[in-house]
Design a protein around this motif. Structure first.
Motif, PDB file in Angstrom:
ATOM      1  N   TYR A  56       0.816  -1.216   0.000  1.00  0.00           N
ATOM      2  CA  TYR A  56       0.000   0.000   0.000  1.00  0.00           C
ATOM      3  C   TYR A  56       0.850   1.267   0.000  1.00  0.00           C
ATOM      4  CZ  TYR A  56      -4.070  -2.915   0.303  1.00  0.00           C
ATOM      5  OH  TYR A  56      -5.040  -3.836   0.025  1.00  0.00           O
ATOM      6  N   THR A  57       2.055   1.188   0.532  1.00  0.00           N
ATOM      7  CA  THR A  57       2.962   2.329   0.426  1.00  0.00           C
ATOM      8  C   THR A  57       3.357   2.552  -1.026  1.00  0.00           C
ATOM      9  OG1 THR A  57       3.811   1.914   2.642  1.00  0.00           O
ATOM     10  CG2 THR A  57       5.173   3.270   1.201  1.00  0.00           C
ATOM     11  N   ARG A  58       3.679   1.460  -1.727  1.00  0.00           N
ATOM     12  CA  ARG A  58       3.991   1.569  -3.157  1.00  0.00           C
ATOM     13  C   ARG A  58       2.785   2.068  -3.942  1.00  0.00           C
ATOM     14  NH1 ARG A  58       9.338   0.926  -4.789  1.00  0.00           N
ATOM     15  NH2 ARG A  58      10.299  -0.494  -3.330  1.00  0.00           N
ATOM     16  N   ILE A  62       2.133   5.978  -6.385  1.00  0.00           N
ATOM     17  CA  ILE A  62       1.868   6.035  -7.828  1.00  0.00           C
ATOM     18  C   ILE A  62       1.518   7.439  -8.311  1.00  0.00           C
ATOM     19  CG2 ILE A  62       0.247   5.263  -9.625  1.00  0.00           C
ATOM     20  CD1 ILE A  62       0.394   2.495  -8.408  1.00  0.00           C
ATOM     21  N   PRO A  63       0.652   8.209  -7.623  1.00  0.00           N
ATOM     22  CA  PRO A  63       0.356   9.557  -8.137  1.00  0.00           C
ATOM     23  C   PRO A  63       1.591  10.451  -8.270  1.00  0.00           C
ATOM     24  CG  PRO A  63      -1.263   8.933  -6.504  1.00  0.00           C
ATOM     25  CD  PRO A  63      -0.200   7.878  -6.486  1.00  0.00           C
ATOM     26  N   GLY A  64       2.489  10.376  -7.311  1.00  0.00           N
ATOM     27  CA  GLY A  64       3.717  11.174  -7.391  1.00  0.00           C
ATOM     28  C   GLY A  64       4.592  10.750  -8.559  1.00  0.00           C
ATOM     29  N   ARG A  65       4.699   9.441  -8.766  1.00  0.00           N
ATOM     30  CA  ARG A  65       5.495   8.946  -9.895  1.00  0.00           C
ATOM     31  C   ARG A  65       4.823   9.279 -11.220  1.00  0.00           C
ATOM     32  NH1 ARG A  65       6.580   2.939  -8.942  1.00  0.00           N
ATOM     33  NH2 ARG A  65       5.017   2.987  -7.320  1.00  0.00           N
ATOM     34  N   TRP A  70       5.067  12.689 -16.247  1.00  0.00           N
ATOM     35  CA  TRP A  70       4.591  13.705 -17.184  1.00  0.00           C
ATOM     36  C   TRP A  70       5.517  14.917 -17.221  1.00  0.00           C
ATOM     37  CZ3 TRP A  70       1.872  12.265 -20.938  1.00  0.00           C
ATOM     38  CH2 TRP A  70       0.967  11.218 -20.811  1.00  0.00           C
ATOM     39  N   LYS A  71       6.123  15.262 -16.087  1.00  0.00           N
ATOM     40  CA  LYS A  71       7.107  16.357 -16.090  1.00  0.00           C
ATOM     41  C   LYS A  71       8.305  15.989 -16.956  1.00  0.00           C
ATOM     42  CE  LYS A  71       6.206  18.462 -11.598  1.00  0.00           C
ATOM     43  NZ  LYS A  71       6.731  18.693 -10.253  1.00  0.00           N
TER      44      LYS A  71
END
Length: 122
Positions: A56-58, A62-65, A70-71
């Motif tokens: 669940y930490t991984r 996901i949103p940050g990665r 996209w950056k």
């Protein structure tokens, strides 16, 4: 060629003897240095809890990665738009990176074939 093979065999034998002699001491030292990370008692329930925490930490990362992806893609698009201003050094680094990716791909293929270059074992 045979003498090089004998030297390699001798070195491998020395290395394995060193590991046998000093391996347990290294293992004890490593465990002692990292004892704050060891969960006591090591039960099945605790292992299941830790695996769920990791999962669940991984999942939460996901949103940050996703945003970082996209950056990175936007910066590549920007580089492509301004490719006339691109330096030879940057193009060389990109080419070396592509070559490294291809080399890792080829290495993975060879390993997947059972360490044969010509084809798969039948």
């Amino acid at each position: 060629m045979a003498s090089k093979l004998l030297q390699l065999k001798s070195k491998a034998c020395q290395a394995s003897q060193f590991v046998v002699k000093h391996g347990t001491a290294y293992n004890k030292q490593l465990l002692e240095q990292n004892k704050q990370y060891i969960q006591e008692p090591a039960t099945v329930e605790k292992c299941n809890e830790l695996s769920k925490q990791l999962f669940y930490t991984r999942l939460a990362s996901i949103p940050g990665r996703y945003e970082a992806f996209w950056k990175e893609l936007d910066s590549v698009k920007n580089l492509w738009k301004n490719r006339k201003e691109l330096k030879v050094e940057d193009a060389g680094i990109a080419a070396l990176f592509g070559l490294e990716c291809f080399a890792w791909y080829c290495g993975g293929e060879i390993v997947g074939r059972g360490f044969t270059v010509t084809g798969y074992y039948v």
